[in-house]
Design a protein around this motif. Structure first.
Motif, PDB file in Angstrom:
ATOM      1  N   GLN A 166       0.832  -1.208   0.000  1.00  0.00           N
ATOM      2  CA  GLN A 166       0.000   0.000   0.000  1.00  0.00           C
ATOM      3  C   GLN A 166       0.863   1.251   0.000  1.00  0.00           C
ATOM      4  O   GLN A 166       0.601   2.198  -0.742  1.00  0.00           O
ATOM      5  CB  GLN A 166      -0.879   0.015   1.243  1.00  0.00           C
ATOM      6  CG  GLN A 166      -2.065  -0.900   1.139  1.00  0.00           C
ATOM      7  CD  GLN A 166      -3.067  -0.606   2.242  1.00  0.00           C
ATOM      8  OE1 GLN A 166      -3.509   0.517   2.413  1.00  0.00           O
ATOM      9  NE2 GLN A 166      -3.410  -1.618   2.993  1.00  0.00           N
ATOM     10  N   SER A 175      -8.279   3.549  -4.249  1.00  0.00           N
ATOM     11  CA  SER A 175      -9.081   2.377  -3.883  1.00  0.00           C
ATOM     12  C   SER A 175      -8.676   1.845  -2.498  1.00  0.00           C
ATOM     13  O   SER A 175      -9.541   1.547  -1.659  1.00  0.00           O
ATOM     14  CB  SER A 175      -8.900   1.311  -4.960  1.00  0.00           C
ATOM     15  OG  SER A 175      -9.370   0.082  -4.535  1.00  0.00           O
ATOM     16  N   TYR A 176      -7.372   1.747  -2.245  1.00  0.00           N
ATOM     17  CA  TYR A 176      -6.884   1.293  -0.933  1.00  0.00           C
ATOM     18  C   TYR A 176      -7.308   2.269   0.171  1.00  0.00           C
ATOM     19  O   TYR A 176      -7.736   1.855   1.253  1.00  0.00           O
ATOM     20  CB  TYR A 176      -5.358   1.172  -0.932  1.00  0.00           C
ATOM     21  CG  TYR A 176      -4.845  -0.178  -1.387  1.00  0.00           C
ATOM     22  CD1 TYR A 176      -5.257  -1.349  -0.766  1.00  0.00           C
ATOM     23  CD2 TYR A 176      -3.930  -0.286  -2.429  1.00  0.00           C
ATOM     24  CE1 TYR A 176      -4.791  -2.589  -1.173  1.00  0.00           C
ATOM     25  CE2 TYR A 176      -3.451  -1.523  -2.858  1.00  0.00           C
ATOM     26  CZ  TYR A 176      -3.883  -2.671  -2.217  1.00  0.00           C
ATOM     27  OH  TYR A 176      -3.419  -3.888  -2.633  1.00  0.00           O
ATOM     28  N   LEU A 207     -13.423  -3.404  -8.355  1.00  0.00           N
ATOM     29  CA  LEU A 207     -12.675  -2.294  -8.965  1.00  0.00           C
ATOM     30  C   LEU A 207     -11.213  -2.647  -9.244  1.00  0.00           C
ATOM     31  O   LEU A 207     -10.704  -2.360 -10.338  1.00  0.00           O
ATOM     32  CB  LEU A 207     -12.755  -1.064  -8.047  1.00  0.00           C
ATOM     33  CG  LEU A 207     -12.116   0.214  -8.579  1.00  0.00           C
ATOM     34  CD1 LEU A 207     -12.949   0.790  -9.713  1.00  0.00           C
ATOM     35  CD2 LEU A 207     -11.963   1.247  -7.478  1.00  0.00           C
ATOM     36  N   THR A 208     -10.552  -3.291  -8.269  1.00  0.00           N
ATOM     37  CA  THR A 208      -9.110  -3.552  -8.393  1.00  0.00           C
ATOM     38  C   THR A 208      -8.753  -4.359  -9.656  1.00  0.00           C
ATOM     39  O   THR A 208      -7.848  -3.952 -10.389  1.00  0.00           O
ATOM     40  CB  THR A 208      -8.565  -4.213  -7.115  1.00  0.00           C
ATOM     41  OG1 THR A 208      -8.995  -3.426  -6.006  1.00  0.00           O
ATOM     42  CG2 THR A 208      -7.053  -4.293  -7.110  1.00  0.00           C
ATOM     43  N   PHE A 211     -16.588  -0.485   1.673  1.00  0.00           N
ATOM     44  CA  PHE A 211     -16.090  -0.281   0.305  1.00  0.00           C
ATOM     45  C   PHE A 211     -15.298  -1.491  -0.182  1.00  0.00           C
ATOM     46  O   PHE A 211     -15.107  -1.664  -1.388  1.00  0.00           O
ATOM     47  CB  PHE A 211     -15.214   0.981   0.265  1.00  0.00           C
ATOM     48  CG  PHE A 211     -14.693   1.320  -1.099  1.00  0.00           C
ATOM     49  CD1 PHE A 211     -15.503   1.949  -2.029  1.00  0.00           C
ATOM     50  CD2 PHE A 211     -13.395   0.993  -1.472  1.00  0.00           C
ATOM     51  CE1 PHE A 211     -15.027   2.249  -3.301  1.00  0.00           C
ATOM     52  CE2 PHE A 211     -12.912   1.287  -2.738  1.00  0.00           C
ATOM     53  CZ  PHE A 211     -13.738   1.927  -3.651  1.00  0.00           C
ATOM     54  N   GLU A 212     -14.868  -2.345   0.749  1.00  0.00           N
ATOM     55  CA  GLU A 212     -13.989  -3.462   0.374  1.00  0.00           C
ATOM     56  C   GLU A 212     -14.601  -4.391  -0.680  1.00  0.00           C
ATOM     57  O   GLU A 212     -13.912  -4.868  -1.568  1.00  0.00           O
ATOM     58  CB  GLU A 212     -13.578  -4.252   1.619  1.00  0.00           C
ATOM     59  CG  GLU A 212     -12.382  -3.599   2.304  1.00  0.00           C
ATOM     60  CD  GLU A 212     -12.158  -4.069   3.713  1.00  0.00           C
ATOM     61  OE1 GLU A 212     -12.917  -4.929   4.181  1.00  0.00           O
ATOM     62  OE2 GLU A 212     -11.218  -3.559   4.354  1.00  0.00           O
ATOM     63  N   LEU A 214      -5.335   2.871  -7.871  1.00  0.00           N
ATOM     64  CA  LEU A 214      -5.128   1.842  -6.849  1.00  0.00           C
ATOM     65  C   LEU A 214      -4.986   2.454  -5.458  1.00  0.00           C
ATOM     66  O   LEU A 214      -5.540   1.945  -4.485  1.00  0.00           O
ATOM     67  CB  LEU A 214      -3.879   1.013  -7.171  1.00  0.00           C
ATOM     68  CG  LEU A 214      -4.080  -0.148  -8.151  1.00  0.00           C
ATOM     69  CD1 LEU A 214      -2.804  -0.950  -8.268  1.00  0.00           C
ATOM     70  CD2 LEU A 214      -5.212  -1.070  -7.723  1.00  0.00           C
ATOM     71  N   GLY A 230     -10.875   1.889   0.949  1.00  0.00           N
ATOM     72  CA  GLY A 230     -11.048   0.649   1.719  1.00  0.00           C
ATOM     73  C   GLY A 230     -10.703   0.840   3.187  1.00  0.00           C
ATOM     74  O   GLY A 230     -11.350   0.268   4.071  1.00  0.00           O
ATOM     75  N   SER A 234     -14.323  -2.707  -3.845  1.00  0.00           N
ATOM     76  CA  SER A 234     -12.900  -2.695  -4.208  1.00  0.00           C
ATOM     77  C   SER A 234     -12.485  -4.009  -4.886  1.00  0.00           C
ATOM     78  O   SER A 234     -11.619  -4.028  -5.761  1.00  0.00           O
ATOM     79  CB  SER A 234     -12.075  -2.435  -2.951  1.00  0.00           C
ATOM     80  OG  SER A 234     -10.722  -2.533  -3.235  1.00  0.00           O
ATOM     81  N   GLN A 235     -13.129  -5.110  -4.472  1.00  0.00           N
ATOM     82  CA  GLN A 235     -12.817  -6.417  -5.074  1.00  0.00           C
ATOM     83  C   GLN A 235     -13.200  -6.461  -6.552  1.00  0.00           C
ATOM     84  O   GLN A 235     -12.651  -7.247  -7.320  1.00  0.00           O
ATOM     85  CB  GLN A 235     -13.534  -7.533  -4.304  1.00  0.00           C
ATOM     86  CG  GLN A 235     -12.825  -7.864  -3.004  1.00  0.00           C
ATOM     87  CD  GLN A 235     -13.600  -8.828  -2.136  1.00  0.00           C
ATOM     88  OE1 GLN A 235     -14.688  -9.269  -2.491  1.00  0.00           O
ATOM     89  NE2 GLN A 235     -13.047  -9.137  -0.984  1.00  0.00           N
TER      90      GLN A 235
END
Lengths: 231, 133
Positions: free
Chosen positions: A136, A180-181, A197-198, A190-191, A177, A184, A194-195
């Motif tokens: 991260q 997104s982190y 989106l990533t 949001f996680e 990224l 999260g 995020s799964q």
């Protein structure tokens, strides 16, 4: 199970990663952009490895989770060196490549030490947490470094279109990224988003690099002053 | 607190990178004049404006697609929409942004018209190959 969408994005990502290396070979850009192509080849192999782990142990297995996070950290470090190679290309005429390499290693070491300091008192699974934390942090360092590189491109009036597009697409990828982190970390709900989106973000970089290698000739030139949002 | 700071920074960087990336895609087409044929089909005789974007995209969708253009068209459409959002929000506070956003959207239209010209030429070649084959 990742579902149909997950499988499609997974396959698309792998194909695009392989496409970057194929396009670079076809356009004779493998050696000039060796680190970038090495990163894409490594990403492709990691994607295959992740699929193997998923097929044999399942998405929720510790084997898959460990493999995912350790390879993610490894890929982030390789991408970091790919970014450093772009710095070297931009600064090659100034003969500052040695300083760039030294600075990159020092910054990487600094990020590792910082990440270790953050996790050492707060986690029982020290190594795993460290790997996750460092990934991260490296993404954020990557965004900042790409921005510094972009400012250097503007100031040095770099005109190579392919190089410019490689730098800008890397900037978009890193910032997406990182955002997104950060989302999260701020909102735990949001996680799940995020799964989705990533992996989509993961497809953007190889798509943009394939385009840059395939469609933009090395000789193409562009006035960078036209591209700056803030001058 | 730290995550919020990182989020704000990355969104600012993202906007800058994304806008510059889209402009780098558009830049090559800006100098490219529209062919007579495209001018007749689209009615774009002077500089392209943002109002004509939707119509040119509709015309583009009527032509057979070239796979290598799919990604860039989607990206430019996203950029066009994003500029629309900027114009209707931030530009209300910073008026100079409104002119900039309109000019950028006009260049998006020009870009799509250039792609339309390429697709027309591509279709014509395809048709010629089928006839001769």
């Amino acid at each position: 199970m990742p579902g149909l969408f997950g499988y499609v994005v997974w396959l698309l990502g792998a194909l695009l990663e392989a496409a970057v290396v194929v396009c670079a070979i076809k356009r004779k850009a493998l050696r000039p952009y060796l680190f970038l192509n090495f990163y894409m080849a490594a990403s492709f192999l990691v994607t295959l490895g992740r699929y193997y782990m998923f097929a044999h142990f399942g998405l929720a297995s510790s084997q898959y989770v460990y493999f995912y996070f350790y390879t993610d950290a490894l890929l982030t470090i390789i991408l970091y060196f790919a970014l450093t190679s772009l710095f070297s290309r931009v600064f090659s005429e100034m003969g500052a490549e040695q300083y760039v390499k030294l600075g990159a290693v020092l910054l990487l070491g600094g990020t590792a030490v910082f990440s270790y300091a953050v996790v050492q008192q707060s986690s029982t699974k020290l190594v795993t947490h460290f790997v996750f934390e460092m990934s991260q942090n490296l993404y954020f360092v990557g965004v900042v470094l790409t921005y510094v590189l972009w400012v250097a491109v503007l100031k040095l009036r770099e005109t190579r279109t392919r190089l410019i597009q490689l730098v800008l697409s890397l900037g978009v990828y890193f910032s997406l990224l990182t955002a997104s982190y950060a989302l999260g970390n701020l909102f735990h709900g949001f996680e799940s988003f995020s799964q989705i989106l990533t992996p989509l973000v993961g497809c953007f970089l190889p798509a943009a690099w394939s385009y840059a290698f395939w469609r933009i000739p090395e000789e193409a030139r562009l006035a960078t002053a036209r591209l700056a949002v803030i001058r | 607190m730290m995550a919020a700071f990182i989020l704000v920074c990355s969104v600012i960087f993202l906007l800058q990178f994304f806008i510059s990336y889209c402009r780098s895609l558009i830049a090559a087409s800006v100098r490219e004049p529209l062919s007579q044929e495209v001018q007749e089909v689209t009615g774009l005789t002077r500089a392209a404006t943002e109002e004509e974007f939707a119509r040119v995209v509709q015309l583009l969708q009527l032509c057979p697609e070239r796979p290598e253009e799919r990604g860039e068209i989607s990206l430019i459409r996203t950029y066009f929409r994003m500029l629309g959002v900027i114009r209707s929000t931030i530009a209300k506070i910073v008026p100079s942004l409104e002119r900039w956003a309109s000019a950028e959207r006009g260049q998006c239209t020009h870009f799509v018209a250039v792609v339309l010209g390429r697709r027309i030429a591509f279709s014509r070649n395809l048709f010629a190959q089928q006839i001769s084959g």
